[in-house]
Design an enzyme around this catalytic site. Structure first.
Site, PDB file in Angstrom:
ATOM      1  CG  ASP A 193      26.328  20.380  71.930  1.00 35.27           C
ATOM      2  OD1 ASP A 193      25.498  19.453  71.802  1.00 35.27           O
ATOM      3  OD2 ASP A 193      26.765  20.740  73.037  1.00 35.27           O
ATOM      4  CG  MET A 198      22.007  19.863  72.228  1.00 31.96           C
ATOM      5  SD  MET A 198      22.007  18.149  71.686  1.00 31.96           S
ATOM      6  CE  MET A 198      20.252  17.807  71.560  1.00 31.96           C
ATOM      7  CG  HIS A 199      19.749  18.850  76.844  1.00 29.35           C
ATOM      8  ND1 HIS A 199      18.943  18.092  76.033  1.00 29.35           N
ATOM      9  CD2 HIS A 199      20.979  18.252  76.824  1.00 29.35           C
ATOM     10  CE1 HIS A 199      19.653  17.072  75.549  1.00 29.35           C
ATOM     11  NE2 HIS A 199      20.887  17.157  76.010  1.00 29.35           N
TER      12      HIS A 199
END
Length: 490
Positions: free
Chosen positions: A237, A78-79
């Site tokens: 995830d 992520m991110h």
């Protein structure tokens, strides 16, 4: 029918082939490099992800009936910030979740814009790993690249675009950007204005189980698959891993003892704790979840074993640990600072309470207990919201330790359920693909039918009481050390 789950990790892309009964037919893993161009930076090339994913898919489907493959979906790191130009070409390497360059921008968001406003706009506050601070960094430090941005994407969504030609993301992954109004499931106009971007630069939003398109003709031909194979949005995830462990529905919990550690609590309603100690994100089942994330979990034990004790005999080092709940040594598990619930990049790991007769076993035990106590910090925030949790699933490399599972059960006072097959976000991705293709009517139905519990570790009342006393001591250490950490990290 067959379904492909793609787990885009930080070190490798892991691909999984599953049938409609949940049986895994094949798995493939392909690694790619990480780049650290400056201290505290962490980058990867999206082109590497795509190259290795395609190579992995060729292997994955080599010996199956390709005409049976119905759908592909994702779980992914992520991110990360992926930026494309007007020709959909990658402008610069992706800035990853564990990149620390945006401290200044994070402080600006939390202190100048203000945590209260951020929480109103998104349901969350700023963390250095989130995407919005990275966009602000790019705007200031690389204005020529910022000016070229046509699309802002997350890592797994770049792969979905390469397969389908659709600029898409799902609500669970978008929740970690600090650009999404999580409660109302739409892009935040206020956050877009703060970051100097517009909605045309952001991908279209989908539920994790929604079909976003089908395989592009050239991709299908390269893989020998039908161009009718559906591409399903997928999830971040942690949400994908939660689907893969059956953590779906009101009050369900999953604890992950991976490199980092998470407490993931699914909910049918949106909620935010008073201090934003937990992340309030959308879940892959169409509802919501709370998540506490500690940056160092199983990595604490790996560091202790590999770097300090100089051994790979992890199990052997735990064999003689028998005095549970009686340890006088405490360990703060903040090797990389901490995220939930302290949000303190300057926090550091410490041992406290050693004496001349402290043993090797007590130090090892303190590491395992410190991680459990750190995870309980996040659990307590959830409990403060009135959420009643009585049991949890467990996954990740650390969950292979019988001793660690026992410590978790008693520190948390939860029944700890062990599932039959723990394949991580890739399995969750395959389940989302099956739902998107109509194999199941909902993520909940798929989870209930496919996830099987094979063992449960129950808490023991005498140990629960001892660990309650230990936890109350542990929780006083960080506040006592907090100001000192600021002086020793300057």
């Amino acid at each position: 029918m067959l379904y492909i789950g793609i787990d885009l990790g930080t070190s490798a892309v892991k691909l999984l082939l599953m049938d409609g009964k949940g049986k895994v037919h094949n798995t493939v893993s392909k690694e790619y490099p990480l780049y650290f161009p400056c201290k505290g930076w962490s980058e990867q090339k999206p082109e590497d992800w795509y190259t290795q994913m395609m190579a992995g898919m060729e292997e994955l489907v080599e010996n199956c009936k390709k005409e049976d493959i119905a759908g592909i979906s994702f779980g992914g790191q992520m991110h990360g910030l992926v930026v494309l130009d007007e020709h959909d070409k990658v402008i610069r390497p992706a800035i990853l979740w564990n990149d620390g360059r945006s401290d200044k921008e994070t402080d600006y968001l939390n202190k100048v814009i203000g945590k209260e406003r951020l929480s109103q706009y998104t349901g969350n506050i700023a963390f250095a790993g989130f995407t919005a601070p990275k966009i602000l960094w790019l705007k200031e430090k690389e204005p020529e690249n910022f000016a070229r941005i046509s699309k802002i994407m997350l890592p797994k969504d770049y792969l979905a675009y390469c397969l389908s030609g659709v600029h898409c993301t799902d609500y669970s992954d978008a929740s970690g950007m600090l650009l999404l109004d999580v409660k109302n499931k739409c892009w935040s106009k206020e956050m877009m204005k703060i970051c100097g971007i517009n909605e045309n630069q952001l991908p279209k939003l989908y539920e994790s189980y929604d079909v976003v398109g089908t395989l592009k003709l050239d991709v299908a031909q390269n893989l020998g698959l039908s161009s009718n194979v559906k591409v399903i949005a997928g999830a971040g995830d942690n949400a994908a891993a939660a689907v893969g462990t059956g953590t779906v529905g009101e009050g369900m919990c999953n604890i992950s003892l991976g490199t980092s550690g998470t407490v993931f609590i699914s909910s049918n309603t949106f909620g935010v704790d008073e201090n934003n100690g937990l992340h309030s994100f959308a879940h892959a089942d169409g509802y919501y979840h709370l998540m506490g994330c500690m940056l160092s979990a199983a990595s604490c034990n790996k560091w202790w074993m590999d770097e300090i004790l100089k051994t790979k005999e992890y199990a052997k080092e735990q064999n003689n640990i028998v005095k549970l709940g009686e340890n006088k040594v405490f360990y703060l598990p903040y090797l990389m600072g901490e995220r939930s619930p302290h949000n303190d990049p300057k926090a550091r790991a410490t041992f406290t309470g050693m004496t001349m007769d402290t043993t090797r076993e007590e130090m090892t035990q303190a590491v395992l207990e410190g991680v459990a106590y750190g995870l309980r910090d996040s659990l307590e925030v959830a409990r403060s919201l009135g959420i009643i949790i009585q049991r949890t699933k467990i996954c990740g490399g650390g969950a292979k330790s019988t001793l660690w599972k026992k410590i978790i059960a008693n520190v948390m006072n939860l029944s700890v359920d062990v599932i039959e097959s723990e394949e991580g976000p890739g399995y969750g991705g395959a389940i989302l693909a099956a739902v998107g293709c109509g194999e199941f009517s909902s993520v909940k139905e798929a989870s209930d039918k496919l996830i099987k519990i094979i063992d449960t570790v129950e808490p023991e009342q005498d140990l629960v009481e001892k660990y309650e006393e230990g936890y109350q001591k542990f929780r006083k250490i960080y506040p006592t050390m907090k100001e000192l950490f600021r002086t020793i990290t300057e």
